[in-house]
Design a protein around this motif. Structure first.
Motif, mmCIF file in Angstrom:
data_model
loop_
_atom_site.group_PDB
_atom_site.id
_atom_site.type_symbol
_atom_site.label_atom_id
_atom_site.label_comp_id
_atom_site.label_asym_id
_atom_site.label_seq_id
_atom_site.Cartn_x
_atom_site.Cartn_y
_atom_site.Cartn_z
ATOM 1 N N UNK A 198 0.867 -1.219 -0.104
ATOM 2 C CA UNK A 198 0.044 -0.088 0.091
ATOM 3 C C UNK A 198 0.877 1.284 0.147
ATOM 4 N N UNK A 199 0.669 2.127 -0.988
ATOM 5 C CA UNK A 199 1.297 3.527 -0.832
ATOM 6 C C UNK A 199 1.478 3.876 0.701
ATOM 7 N N UNK A 200 2.355 4.627 1.243
ATOM 8 C CA UNK A 200 2.559 5.170 2.455
ATOM 9 C C UNK A 200 2.480 3.999 3.625
ATOM 10 N N UNK A 201 2.439 2.692 3.155
ATOM 11 C CA UNK A 201 2.683 1.856 4.317
ATOM 12 C C UNK A 201 3.768 1.401 4.522
ATOM 13 N N UNK A 202 4.095 -0.030 4.802
ATOM 14 C CA UNK A 202 5.396 -0.467 4.984
ATOM 15 C C UNK A 202 6.339 -0.449 3.799
ATOM 16 N N UNK A 203 7.391 -0.136 3.816
ATOM 17 C CA UNK A 203 8.323 0.003 2.616
ATOM 18 C C UNK A 203 9.022 -1.320 2.171
ATOM 19 N N UNK A 204 9.719 -1.417 1.230
ATOM 20 C CA UNK A 204 10.066 -2.882 0.969
ATOM 21 C C UNK A 204 11.198 -3.170 1.899
ATOM 22 N N UNK A 205 12.291 -2.404 2.240
ATOM 23 C CA UNK A 205 13.190 -2.564 3.106
ATOM 24 C C UNK A 205 12.532 -3.137 4.474
ATOM 25 N N UNK A 206 11.623 -2.306 5.011
ATOM 26 C CA UNK A 206 11.020 -3.045 6.246
ATOM 27 C C UNK A 206 10.385 -4.360 5.990
ATOM 28 N N UNK A 207 9.428 -4.557 5.052
ATOM 29 C CA UNK A 207 9.212 -5.969 4.698
ATOM 30 C C UNK A 207 10.011 -6.840 4.531
ATOM 31 N N UNK A 208 11.404 -6.408 3.835
ATOM 32 C CA UNK A 208 12.313 -7.473 3.663
ATOM 33 C C UNK A 208 12.878 -7.793 5.068
ATOM 34 N N UNK A 209 13.137 -6.856 5.880
ATOM 35 C CA UNK A 209 13.693 -7.376 7.286
ATOM 36 C C UNK A 209 12.671 -8.028 8.044
ATOM 37 N N UNK A 210 11.369 -8.053 7.814
ATOM 38 C CA UNK A 210 10.316 -8.719 8.551
ATOM 39 C C UNK A 210 10.483 -10.331 8.019
ATOM 40 N N UNK A 211 10.830 -10.466 7.058
ATOM 41 C CA UNK A 211 11.099 -11.713 6.170
ATOM 42 C C UNK A 211 10.235 -12.096 5.030
ATOM 43 N N UNK A 212 9.440 -11.007 4.710
ATOM 44 C CA UNK A 212 8.375 -11.278 3.573
ATOM 45 C C UNK A 212 9.106 -11.503 2.379
ATOM 46 N N UNK A 213 8.777 -12.335 1.365
ATOM 47 C CA UNK A 213 9.278 -12.719 0.344
ATOM 48 C C UNK A 213 8.762 -12.425 -1.082
ATOM 49 N N UNK A 214 7.526 -12.035 -0.981
ATOM 50 C CA UNK A 214 6.906 -11.380 -2.208
ATOM 51 C C UNK A 214 5.902 -10.498 -1.864
ATOM 52 N N UNK A 215 5.974 -9.227 -2.588
ATOM 53 C CA UNK A 215 5.356 -7.924 -2.484
ATOM 54 C C UNK A 215 4.555 -7.705 -3.562
ATOM 55 N N UNK A 216 3.198 -7.762 -3.595
ATOM 56 C CA UNK A 216 2.285 -7.524 -4.666
ATOM 57 C C UNK A 216 1.617 -6.256 -4.773
ATOM 58 N N UNK A 217 1.629 -5.681 -6.144
ATOM 59 C CA UNK A 217 0.880 -4.185 -6.044
ATOM 60 C C UNK A 217 -0.976 -4.541 -6.017
ATOM 61 N N UNK A 218 -1.046 -5.688 -6.384
ATOM 62 C CA UNK A 218 -2.571 -5.909 -6.368
ATOM 63 C C UNK A 218 -3.165 -4.954 -7.511
ATOM 64 N N UNK A 219 -4.575 -4.248 -6.935
ATOM 65 C CA UNK A 219 -5.103 -3.315 -8.140
ATOM 66 C C UNK A 219 -4.618 -1.897 -8.030
ATOM 67 N N UNK A 220 -3.648 -1.774 -7.088
ATOM 68 C CA UNK A 220 -2.944 -0.220 -6.975
ATOM 69 C C UNK A 220 -2.474 0.230 -8.385
#
Length: 243
Positions: A198-220
């Protein structure tokens, strides 16, 4: 190509996956350097004038994939709930898409606002696809936070575990999640976690640090393009009226 797509979920950085609804946007994203793209069920449904999530876009999705197939990219496809409650029919669709060059599908377990499909049925769909097309990356979507039903980490993990045990390669939990919730999911799921950006939400670096492996834009991206088109048309109209 399917092996490469699987590998992208296990690297040091998350797979950044833009979702597309037309060939022109897909071409532009590939030219911009995105190795993999996904489709957006909302964007496809909206572009042909039908509701999303009610199983009415199967033929549109297949036709769109045929048009995308020549692009030099890895393609994964959002197929809502598989457009059927029959696991065999869902697997038939998966076979057809794989034959067109698709390397992954996204299967969702939401059934509308406040409703989820039976987890056993969804697991059966995952298992049938896995048995019929073992090379396909099956991303099982858990819609607890998306449709606001059973909206707890424990309920989400329980569903995710059933889908993982049925053969899902990854789990997608869309919705606005807190950092602690994301961390709990990463630690409990046991396969790559996909979240929605989501724009303005968790950034890629933060999500990577949390262990997320895939980030989708969905309908954004689709929604942003639609807003931009309206804004530009209004600018045109405002300039005419003010003149």
């Amino acid at each position: 190509m399917s092996g490469e797509f699987h590998a992208l979920h296990h690297g040091g950085n998350p797979l950044l996956l833009p979702n597309v609804w037309d060939v022109g946007t897909a071409e532009a994203l590939v030219e911009a350097g995105f190795r993999a793209v996904a489709t957006t069920s909302f964007g496809i449904a909206s572009s042909v004038g039908v509701p999303d999530g009610v199983g009415r876009t199967r033929d549109h999705v297949v036709a769109f994939v045929r048009r995308l197939a020549p692009l030099p990219c890895l393609l994964t496809v959002d197929v809502e709930g598989g457009f059927s409650d029959d696991p065999g029919e869902v697997a038939d669709l998966a076979v057809s898409l794989a034959d067109l060059g698709v390397v992954g599908i996204n299967l969702e377990d939401g059934a509308g606002p406040g409703r989820l499909v039976d987890a056993g049925l969804h697991a059966a769909k995952v298992a049938e696809v896995r048995a019929r097309v073992p090379r396909l990356f099956v991303n099982a979507r858990v819609d607890t936070y998306w449709v606001d039903a059973e909206r707890t980490i424990s309920a989400t993990l329980a569903r995710a575990e059933r889908y993982r045990d049925a053969g899902a390669d990854g789990i997608f939990v869309p919705g606005r999640l807190t950092a602690p919730e994301i961390a709990d999911l990463v630690n409990g799921i046991g396969v790559p976690l996909n979240v929605l950006w989501y724009p303005g939400s968790h950034g890629v670096a933060e999500l990577a640090a949390l262990g997320v492996k895939r980030i989708s834009t969905g309908s954004q991206l689709y929604r942003a393009a639609r807003r931009a088109a309206v804004d530009l048309a209004r600018e045109l109209a405002d300039g005419f009226l003010s003149g």
